[in-house]
Design a protein around this motif. Structure first.
Motif, PDB file in Angstrom:
ATOM      1  N   UNK A   8      83.542  -8.235  42.902  1.00 44.20           N
ATOM      2  CA  UNK A   8      82.896  -6.927  42.943  1.00 44.20           C
ATOM      3  C   UNK A   8      81.967  -6.751  41.753  1.00 44.20           C
ATOM      4  N   UNK A   9      82.505  -7.028  40.578  1.00 43.73           N
ATOM      5  CA  UNK A   9      81.668  -6.879  39.371  1.00 43.73           C
ATOM      6  C   UNK A   9      80.458  -7.792  39.416  1.00 43.73           C
ATOM      7  N   UNK A  10      80.683  -9.030  39.803  1.00 45.31           N
ATOM      8  CA  UNK A  10      79.555  -9.962  39.900  1.00 45.31           C
ATOM      9  C   UNK A  10      78.482  -9.395  40.814  1.00 45.31           C
ATOM     10  N   UNK A  11      78.920  -8.877  41.960  1.00 51.07           N
ATOM     11  CA  UNK A  11      77.950  -8.368  42.931  1.00 51.07           C
ATOM     12  C   UNK A  11      77.182  -7.173  42.362  1.00 51.07           C
ATOM     13  N   UNK A  12      77.917  -6.288  41.691  1.00 59.42           N
ATOM     14  CA  UNK A  12      77.280  -5.082  41.142  1.00 59.42           C
ATOM     15  C   UNK A  12      76.280  -5.428  40.033  1.00 59.42           C
ATOM     16  N   UNK A  13      76.724  -6.243  39.078  1.00 63.01           N
ATOM     17  CA  UNK A  13      75.819  -6.561  37.962  1.00 63.01           C
ATOM     18  C   UNK A  13      74.634  -7.383  38.439  1.00 63.01           C
ATOM     19  N   UNK A  14      74.845  -8.133  39.504  1.00 61.11           N
ATOM     20  CA  UNK A  14      73.723  -8.880  40.061  1.00 61.11           C
ATOM     21  C   UNK A  14      72.657  -7.920  40.585  1.00 61.11           C
ATOM     22  N   UNK A  15      73.112  -6.839  41.164  1.00 59.38           N
ATOM     23  CA  UNK A  15      72.141  -5.835  41.628  1.00 59.38           C
ATOM     24  C   UNK A  15      71.396  -5.212  40.446  1.00 59.38           C
ATOM     25  N   UNK A  16      72.132  -4.847  39.423  1.00 59.38           N
ATOM     26  CA  UNK A  16      71.476  -4.266  38.245  1.00 59.38           C
ATOM     27  C   UNK A  16      70.451  -5.249  37.694  1.00 59.38           C
TER      28      UNK A  16
ATOM     29  N   UNK B  26      72.801 -10.917  35.057  1.00 54.35           N
ATOM     30  CA  UNK B  26      73.972 -10.097  35.368  1.00 54.35           C
ATOM     31  C   UNK B  26      75.035 -10.171  34.270  1.00 54.35           C
ATOM     32  N   UNK B  29      74.173  -8.141  31.293  1.00 53.90           N
ATOM     33  CA  UNK B  29      74.361  -6.721  31.577  1.00 53.90           C
ATOM     34  C   UNK B  29      75.827  -6.349  31.484  1.00 53.90           C
ATOM     35  N   UNK B  98      68.956   1.508  39.487  1.00 51.35           N
ATOM     36  CA  UNK B  98      69.451   0.545  40.477  1.00 51.35           C
ATOM     37  C   UNK B  98      70.197   1.277  41.589  1.00 51.35           C
ATOM     38  N   UNK B 102      68.263   0.749  44.960  1.00 48.84           N
ATOM     39  CA  UNK B 102      68.829  -0.381  45.691  1.00 48.84           C
ATOM     40  C   UNK B 102      70.028   0.062  46.515  1.00 48.84           C
ATOM     41  N   UNK B 108      77.842  -2.287  48.395  1.00 47.99           N
ATOM     42  CA  UNK B 108      78.841  -3.129  47.725  1.00 47.99           C
ATOM     43  C   UNK B 108      80.036  -2.282  47.310  1.00 47.99           C
ATOM     44  N   UNK B 112      83.886  -2.525  48.778  1.00 52.59           N
ATOM     45  CA  UNK B 112      85.005  -2.783  47.859  1.00 52.59           C
ATOM     46  C   UNK B 112      86.096  -1.732  48.031  1.00 52.59           C
TER      47      UNK B 112
END
Lengths: 225, 225
Positions: A8-16, B26, B29, B98, B102, B108, B112
């Motif tokens: 989840x975190x990976x996905x979120x920070x990837x968006x940021x 990511x 961040x 974001x 986005x 996401x 989750x």
DNA sequence: CAAGTATTCAATATATTAGTTGATTAATTG
DNA sequence: CAATTAATCAACTAATATATTGAATACTTG
């Protein structure tokens, strides 16, 4: 790692990070800055930013993929514009952060202004007050379309390119305060240099129209002067 | 191109882009987000972000080169901290951009939270008002050091890890509002799941301490509860 | 001062990005 | 409907960035 929290975190920070990636290229930032002044065609953007058309188009598509800008085909042209005023605000926030954290910014500015005495806006606060009160002649040296899209109330529009021919529109006895797109736009510097050479009392103000807006100045739209 | 105006612009936008590059990864961040909660050693940061030590160290050095964070050797450890509160504000601005631009972020998050009913904070405004008025039991489930560094006045500190053992510290008749580091921190989600399973009336609030600060909430420091 | 620990450095493989060039597509106009 | 123009696409090269590994450094402690 199969931990769902981590995924989840990976996905979120990837968006940021998509936003970060969009603004990690100097050229894209320049394009964004230009778009803060108003919508533009690819051709105009490429010319103003010194990019080839193809390259500008590619950068604009990156910005579009991050939904920071939008594009619309108008006849033969594709017009790009900011998706949202908050994008401009974000750019300004980033600019301010860079100015505050990176001493290099100040250095570069100083080196550029070296030998152009008096180009640093002095007594800024008082000057801004005069501008707000329309107690000085305010000169907008950006292209007319940008002036029309938003300008300081009471400001005279004389694009830099026409300045030489329209000096008679300006007062010789009154202080002239020139502004353009912002601190890193050189139009107002060149305008003030020319005006001073011709014997006018002219100073430059660093703020651009977006800075005035952010400071709560009223902004006039569309009326031609 | 030898035009000095162009060189100036290139140099300036290149500086701005340094900030962009710093926040284009990511993992960086995530590190920044962690540092918004307070200073941390490399070891802790690497563990919390799921990076190897060497990799975390390298990312932190990138952030340091952009002067977004500072490092100081304390004994055997190197402690990293934000260079400035404005860095945290910038991160938050970016996060909000974001979220607004986005749609994937919302997706996401929804995916989750699927199957964890009632985890979306409902009636947020009213709940925030109750929190401000200390009309509910507010529970801070972050590690104690973070609580000490700044928390909602009146909030009880029970780190998630100790929650199971300290259930008796919590009221069974009163609504419990849990918070943690922010919308993408899962501590409060896990806390509420556990509390509900044990029969408590618990809800989660998305805001983290930095969000409360930005909303003008008073923040208490250091007093242990 | 030797051993242990935290961090950084250096070298490397892999992946991503930026810019260039020439071809292609889409709309307009004679 | 052929010619023109604006923009995009596709293919490629050169430059950068990321993650991994193992070695080196810096501080602490017995």
């Amino acid at each position: 790692m199969k931990n769902p929290n981590r995924l989840f975190k990976n996905a979120i920070y990837e968006q940021f990070a998509r936003i970060g990636k969009a603004v990690s290229s100097p050229k894209r930032l320049e394009l964004l800055d230009l778009l803060c002044q108003g919508p533009r065609t690819v051709e105009v953007l490429s010319k103003e930013s010194g990019l080839t058309i193809a390259n500008a188009s590619q950068h604009l598509q990156v910005l579009r993929a991050t939904r920071l800008v939008e594009a619309e085909k108008e006849g033969l042209f594709v017009v790009y514009r900011l998706a949202d005023q908050t994008v401009c605000d974000f750019f300004r926030t980033m600019r301010v952060l860079a100015e505050n954290r990176l001493a290099e910014v100040e250095q570069i500015k100083r080196r550029f202004l070296e030998g152009r005495e008096g180009m640093e806006a002095v007594d800024r606060k008082a000057l801004l007050e005069l501008v707000r009160k329309e107690a000085v002649t305010v000169l907008d040296v950006r292209p007319v379309e940008e002036y029309k899209a938003g300008h300081i109330p009471g400001a005279i529009s004389i694009p830099l390119k026409e300045l030489q021919l329209r000096l008679s529109d300006l007062p010789r006895d009154r202080e002239i305060v020139a502004y353009c797109r912002g601190p890193y736009c050189v139009l107002s510097i060149q305008a003030v240099e020319m005006l001073r050479a011709k014997g006018f009392k002219a100073v430059r103000i660093e703020e651009g129209i977006q800075d005035f807006r952010a400071m709560g100045f009223p902004i006039a739209v569309n009326e031609e002067v």
